[in-house]
Design a protein around this motif. Structure first.
Motif, PDB file in Angstrom:
ATOM      1  N   GLU A 141      61.143  21.996  20.648  1.00  0.00           N
ATOM      2  CA  GLU A 141      61.903  22.078  21.637  1.00  0.00           C
ATOM      3  C   GLU A 141      61.606  22.257  23.439  1.00  0.00           C
ATOM      4  OE1 GLU A 141      65.136  23.747  19.787  1.00  0.00           O
ATOM      5  OE2 GLU A 141      65.614  21.877  18.150  1.00  0.00           O
ATOM      6  N   THR A 142      60.555  23.250  23.001  1.00  0.00           N
ATOM      7  CA  THR A 142      59.639  24.260  23.951  1.00  0.00           C
ATOM      8  C   THR A 142      58.933  23.174  24.329  1.00  0.00           C
ATOM      9  OG1 THR A 142      58.867  24.872  22.312  1.00  0.00           O
ATOM     10  CG2 THR A 142      60.564  26.091  23.077  1.00  0.00           C
ATOM     11  N   ARG A 143      58.253  21.996  23.294  1.00  0.00           N
ATOM     12  CA  ARG A 143      56.712  20.815  23.541  1.00  0.00           C
ATOM     13  C   ARG A 143      56.461  22.427  23.761  1.00  0.00           C
ATOM     14  NH1 ARG A 143      57.478  17.072  27.743  1.00  0.00           N
ATOM     15  NH2 ARG A 143      58.286  18.844  29.424  1.00  0.00           N
ATOM     16  N   ILE A 144      55.262  23.277  22.745  1.00  0.00           N
ATOM     17  CA  ILE A 144      54.884  24.471  23.104  1.00  0.00           C
ATOM     18  C   ILE A 144      53.604  24.261  21.949  1.00  0.00           C
ATOM     19  CG2 ILE A 144      53.659  27.240  23.130  1.00  0.00           C
ATOM     20  CD1 ILE A 144      54.440  25.965  25.418  1.00  0.00           C
ATOM     21  N   ALA A 145      52.872  24.047  21.848  1.00  0.00           N
ATOM     22  CA  ALA A 145      51.701  24.165  20.836  1.00  0.00           C
ATOM     23  C   ALA A 145      50.819  24.940  20.390  1.00  0.00           C
ATOM     24  CB  ALA A 145      50.521  22.855  20.299  1.00  0.00           C
ATOM     25  N   GLN A 146      50.822  26.011  19.791  1.00  0.00           N
ATOM     26  CA  GLN A 146      50.433  26.723  19.376  1.00  0.00           C
ATOM     27  C   GLN A 146      49.033  26.931  18.865  1.00  0.00           C
ATOM     28  OE1 GLN A 146      52.159  30.267  20.791  1.00  0.00           O
ATOM     29  NE2 GLN A 146      49.648  30.823  20.295  1.00  0.00           N
ATOM     30  N   LEU A 147      48.160  27.756  19.268  1.00  0.00           N
ATOM     31  CA  LEU A 147      46.803  27.057  18.619  1.00  0.00           C
ATOM     32  C   LEU A 147      46.377  29.051  17.845  1.00  0.00           C
ATOM     33  CD1 LEU A 147      45.397  26.077  22.165  1.00  0.00           C
ATOM     34  CD2 LEU A 147      46.252  24.718  20.476  1.00  0.00           C
ATOM     35  N   GLN A 148      45.156  27.913  17.408  1.00  0.00           N
ATOM     36  CA  GLN A 148      44.780  28.864  16.492  1.00  0.00           C
ATOM     37  C   GLN A 148      43.545  29.887  17.694  1.00  0.00           C
ATOM     38  OE1 GLN A 148      41.803  27.567  12.839  1.00  0.00           O
ATOM     39  NE2 GLN A 148      43.156  29.187  11.689  1.00  0.00           N
ATOM     40  N   HIS A 149      42.615  28.875  18.107  1.00  0.00           N
ATOM     41  CA  HIS A 149      41.930  30.085  19.091  1.00  0.00           C
ATOM     42  C   HIS A 149      42.121  29.493  20.748  1.00  0.00           C
ATOM     43  CE1 HIS A 149      39.681  31.087  15.293  1.00  0.00           C
ATOM     44  NE2 HIS A 149      39.607  29.712  14.797  1.00  0.00           N
ATOM     45  N   GLU A 150      42.245  30.871  21.455  1.00  0.00           N
ATOM     46  CA  GLU A 150      42.138  30.320  22.610  1.00  0.00           C
ATOM     47  C   GLU A 150      40.408  29.282  23.360  1.00  0.00           C
ATOM     48  OE1 GLU A 150      41.446  33.677  24.478  1.00  0.00           O
ATOM     49  OE2 GLU A 150      43.505  34.542  24.058  1.00  0.00           O
ATOM     50  N   ILE A 151      41.093  28.501  24.153  1.00  0.00           N
ATOM     51  CA  ILE A 151      39.863  27.091  24.036  1.00  0.00           C
ATOM     52  C   ILE A 151      39.266  27.623  25.206  1.00  0.00           C
ATOM     53  CG2 ILE A 151      41.035  25.497  22.529  1.00  0.00           C
ATOM     54  CD1 ILE A 151      42.965  24.624  25.040  1.00  0.00           C
ATOM     55  N   LYS A 152      38.368  27.785  24.809  1.00  0.00           N
ATOM     56  CA  LYS A 152      37.218  27.312  26.511  1.00  0.00           C
ATOM     57  C   LYS A 152      37.209  26.391  27.545  1.00  0.00           C
ATOM     58  CE  LYS A 152      34.170  29.244  23.135  1.00  0.00           C
ATOM     59  NZ  LYS A 152      33.141  28.945  21.722  1.00  0.00           N
ATOM     60  N   THR A 153      37.781  25.309  26.999  1.00  0.00           N
ATOM     61  CA  THR A 153      37.462  24.336  27.983  1.00  0.00           C
ATOM     62  C   THR A 153      38.988  23.652  28.959  1.00  0.00           C
ATOM     63  OG1 THR A 153      35.490  24.009  27.156  1.00  0.00           O
ATOM     64  CG2 THR A 153      36.268  22.372  29.005  1.00  0.00           C
ATOM     65  N   PRO A 154      39.755  24.460  29.338  1.00  0.00           N
ATOM     66  CA  PRO A 154      41.383  24.052  29.219  1.00  0.00           C
ATOM     67  C   PRO A 154      41.103  22.695  29.464  1.00  0.00           C
ATOM     68  CG  PRO A 154      40.391  25.995  30.402  1.00  0.00           C
ATOM     69  CD  PRO A 154      39.316  25.320  30.430  1.00  0.00           C
ATOM     70  N   PRO A 155      42.635  22.413  29.278  1.00  0.00           N
ATOM     71  CA  PRO A 155      42.799  20.897  29.810  1.00  0.00           C
ATOM     72  C   PRO A 155      43.236  20.504  30.886  1.00  0.00           C
ATOM     73  CG  PRO A 155      44.108  20.905  27.697  1.00  0.00           C
ATOM     74  CD  PRO A 155      43.612  22.679  27.994  1.00  0.00           C
ATOM     75  N   ALA A 156      43.876  20.156  31.484  1.00  0.00           N
ATOM     76  CA  ALA A 156      44.239  19.480  32.637  1.00  0.00           C
ATOM     77  C   ALA A 156      45.478  18.392  32.200  1.00  0.00           C
ATOM     78  CB  ALA A 156      43.955  18.687  34.267  1.00  0.00           C
ATOM     79  N   GLU A 157      47.189  19.154  33.253  1.00  0.00           N
ATOM     80  CA  GLU A 157      47.846  17.811  32.903  1.00  0.00           C
ATOM     81  C   GLU A 157      47.889  16.918  32.881  1.00  0.00           C
ATOM     82  OE1 GLU A 157      51.469  18.584  36.104  1.00  0.00           O
ATOM     83  OE2 GLU A 157      52.504  16.543  34.954  1.00  0.00           O
ATOM     84  N   GLY A 158      47.955  15.837  31.771  1.00  0.00           N
ATOM     85  CA  GLY A 158      47.918  14.268  31.300  1.00  0.00           C
ATOM     86  C   GLY A 158      46.994  14.161  31.006  1.00  0.00           C
ATOM     87  N   ASP A 159      45.922  14.785  30.525  1.00  0.00           N
ATOM     88  CA  ASP A 159      44.994  14.675  30.001  1.00  0.00           C
ATOM     89  C   ASP A 159      45.549  14.050  28.055  1.00  0.00           C
ATOM     90  OD1 ASP A 159      42.981  15.354  31.846  1.00  0.00           O
ATOM     91  OD2 ASP A 159      42.221  17.642  30.536  1.00  0.00           O
TER      92      ASP A 159
END
Lengths: 470, 294
Positions: A141-159
């Motif tokens: 519903e919120t379309r949120i995916a919770q990650l186990q670890h923070e990511i270093k190289t964040p993606p951009a919209e559309g990836d």
């Protein structure tokens, strides 16, 4: 005492050797390169300086048995949920969650550890290390995916992203390694450890050609055809039935992995084929005999690997993708224009006349009594591609095996014994072999007569007898 | 000191399990995923930007300029004493389907020599057209490829990709036409006796780098050659060895000169020809007897 130790140590020693030979040094297995690649001059295989050769291009797109690469240009149901990054995350703090949108959103999950791979964009930093993160929970519903670890190289919209990418190929690979590899080989080259003891030889998938299909004469095998072969086995050969050992999903997964291996092999053949006429070892020898030097040829190859190889890859990839896509389309299927003509003495008689006629010439290969010993089987043929005489007489197929035309008196039909299976064999031929197609659309009635005759051959007391009596 | 064979077996099995795990999945960064998804537009260097270039042979004219084309013509001439090839079989020979197949003497068409040592059936073509060459319009009239007295007529054919090839037979026996393209898809289909309508029709889907062989599986001596092309810059020499290619963009071109009897099947791999706009470049091509591989 000494004897008994020897008796034990010798087998122990030899078994250890076998084990080490079986695995490469790292404990990993690898896909082999096919004859088309190995026939090229070394620089074309291995590249020149920074410019990759055929081997690198192949590995880039298909990986190795440990890390299979699914090049999504190819029509494989590799498995996984495909989608994209819905919002570029705020990077002022560490990025611990992502908003995603999926083509078909997966159900909600928590306390999991599912893998999300970035397919495109800066997060898929390079083709060597596409970034993979672990998703702990997902809320559709919120379309949120919770990650186990923070990511270093964040993606951009559309990836582009994929969750559980390649799950089908993964499962198919495990099953293939368990059930198929020992005959068909890690690379699908038909050269597994058991293969040399078998006749007929296990199929080498790398031509992208399979014999028994329900598709048109020039089309590839469909998924359904491969699955039918897994279900029924190939009577008269070592290929067994895998039902009920494999369930429906598992059959699909194995089919997909076999298609992967076939496409890898075919892409390799096609890419190497683009270089073969100018840069094979044979061409090199002939060119050096002429007015060229090895250096000048390498210079030309360098141009090819720098520029023209783009076209070659595009051609090889597209032709593999297009033909395998077409194989599963409805209009590729061979569908008889009329249902089977009732088996009768008259129908068998017509079928037998056709079988013996000069018009169709079945007896040229199958013999007048259907024993598979017609005159064509005694001829020494030339390889049509190389113009060299084969060492053995008989009809050769694209795998360079000698094919015995089917002995129809046995009543064993490799591609299946349903009348429609035989209809397909006659209509579309047997792919990769000399058995041609007889697909005149006006002749469907005659094909059924032929099928009725062929199915009656095992029950004839002497050739043609059953068809004429009663 | 006596070893128990059963222990030895267990040790071996342990070796197997640790030596190569069942799926062969070793260590490394992708132990967990082990299938990597790649974008469809993967470029050559493996980057995902998908810049797949436009290709084209660097040495050919870089831009097709059809506004001021030129022509290329000449002859292919055998130099030295031309060998005479024995026929494949004589009239009335005892061969399969003799009624048709040896109704006439069957010449060996591997080397056909006309007046003044001109060589027929030599293909002269660009492997790749100059950049910007538009795809030619394909005629919807089929090209005929006939069979008469167990011989393909014509022996050689240049055919545009997409144009229908109609297979005919003038013989009262079955034939089986089998094509062996390297880039395209094989055709392997029976042809009924005296088929003058051409039930078997197909079109090549891809241009080939070299002519492909066409065989009849029922009469193994039957050989023909087809060159599917996706541009207009290809020609076949006539009976006296003459050829002409029209409408070439001006500039340097690299022609392939291909003949089935030449060593490596190529008289020239890269024959450089300069085309000047509005003119015809005439150049005879020497074919030394020493280059024959008969």
């Amino acid at each position: 005492m000494l004897m008994s130790i020897n008796k034990i140590f010798i087998p122990l020693f030899s078994a250890t050797v076998v084990v080490f030979v079986g695995c490469s040094d790292s404990g990993n297995s690898s896909f082999v390169y096919g004859p088309a690649t190995l026939a090229l001059m070394a620089e074309a295989q291995n590249g020149i300086g920074e410019l990759p050769g055929v081997k690198k291009h192949l590995d880039t797109r298909f990986g190795n048995p440990q890390v299979v690469r699914f090049w999504s240009k190819l029509p494989l149901n590799a498995g996984g949920e495909f989608g994209s990054v819905a919002e570029t995350p705020d990077t002022s703090e560490g990025v611990g969650k992502l908003k995603l949108s999926f083509d078909e959103p997966p159900d909600a999950f928590t306390d999991s550890a599912r893998l999300l791979q970035f397919v495109t964009g800066s997060s898929a930093t390079s083709e060597d290390t596409p970034q993979v993160v672990t998703v702990v929970s997902w809320n559709p519903e919120t379309r949120i995916a919770q990650l186990q670890h923070e990511i270093k190289t964040p993606p951009a919209e559309g990836d582009q992203v994929v969750l559980d990418g390649g799950s089908v190929l993964k499962s198919g690979r495990t099953l293939y390694h368990r059930h198929c590899l020992h005959c068909h080989g890690t690379s699908g080259d038909g050269a597994g450890p058991t293969a040399k003891y078998l006749n007929p030889r296990p199929r080498d998938y790398r031509h992208g050609i399979f014999k028994f299909t329900s598709t048109q004469a020039t089309a590839k095998v469909s998924r359904d055809d491969l699955e039918r072969t897994l279900r029924n086995g190939i009577p008269g050969t070592y290929m067994p039935s895998f039902v009920p050992m494999l369930d429906e999903d598992e059959l699909d997964h194995v089919v997909e992995y076999i298609r992967f291996l076939a496409m890898r092999g075919e892409f390799e053949r096609r890419l190497a084929g683009e270089l073969a006429s100018d840069y094979s070892q044979d061409a090199l020898a002939i060119r050096i005999q002429g007015d060229e030097t090895r250096d000048s040829i390498v210079e030309l190859l360098k141009e090819f690997l720098g520029v023209d190889v783009n076209d070659a890859i595009d051609f090889a990839g597209s032709s593999v993708a297009d033909s395998w896509t077409a194989a599963d389309e409805e209009d590729t299927l061979v569908i008889p224009s009329l249902s089977r003509i009732t088996d009768s003495v008259e129908s068998r008689r017509i079928g037998r006349e056709l079988f013996l006629s000069k018009e169709i010439g079945c007896a040229d290969c199958h013999g007048i009594d259907g024993r598979g010993n017609g005159p064509q089987t005694t001829i020494f043929e030339k390889n049509p591609m190389t113009d060299e005489l084969y060492n053995e007489p008989g009809l050769h197929d694209v795998w360079d095996n000698v094919n015995q035309p089917r002995n129809l008196t046995y009543g064993i039909y490799r591609g299946g014994r349903r009348p429609v299976d035989l209809f397909h064999r006659v209509h579309a031929g047997i792919k990769g072999t000399r058995m041609p197609a007889f697909k005149n659309p006006k002749e469907h009635e005659n094909i059924w007569h032929l099928v009725n005759y062929v199915l009656s051959v095992p029950f004839e007391s002497e050739p043609g007898r059953a068809a004429q009596s009663e | 000191m006596k070893l128990n064979p059963a222990i030895a077996v267990i040790v071996i099995e342990l070796f197997c399990v640790t030596g190569c795990s069942d799926t062969g999945l070793g260590g490394g960064a992708y132990q967990a995923t082990s299938v990597v998804v790649l974008p469809p537009d993967l470029g050559v260097s493996g980057d995902s930007n998908g810049d797949t270039g436009s290709g084209g042979d660097i040495d050919t004219a870089t831009l097709a300029d059809s506004s001021s084309p030129g022509n290329f013509s000449g002859r292919v001439v055998l130099t030295g004493t031309a060998p005479t090839l024995a026929p494949i079989h004589g009239k009335g020979a005892d061969v399969k389907d003799a009624e048709y197949c040896s109704a006439e003497t069957l010449p060996n068409e591997k080397l056909v020599i006309g007046t003044d040592n001109g060589v027929a059936n030599v293909f002269i073509y660009l492997q790749r057209p100059p950049r910007g060459t538009p795809k030619p319009e394909v005629s919807d009239v089929p090209v005929d490829f006939d069979q008469k007295n167990c011989r393909f007529v014509p022996h050689c054919l240049v055919v545009p990709v997409g144009q229908t090839v109609r297979i005919l037979s003038d013989d009262g026996i079955a034939h089986n036409t089998h094509t062996y393209p390297k880039r395209g898809v094989q055709t392997n289909q029976g042809v009924a006796p005296k088929d003058r309508d051409g039930v078997l029709r197909f079109a090549y889907r891809a241009a080939e780098n070299e002519p492909l062989v066409v065989k009849c599986d029922l009469h193994t001596w039957m050989t023909g050659w087809h060159l599917p092309v996706d541009h207009p810059y290809a020609a076949l020499t006539d009976l006296d060895g003459n050829f002409k290619i029209e409408g070439l963009p001006s500039g340097d071109h690299m022609f392939t000169v291909w003949h089935e009897a030449a060593k490596g099947k190529k008289i020239h791999r890269r024959l450089k020809v300069t085309i000047t706009s509005g003119e015809t470049t005439t150049q005879d091509i020497e074919y030394p007897v020493s280059e024959l591989a008969l």
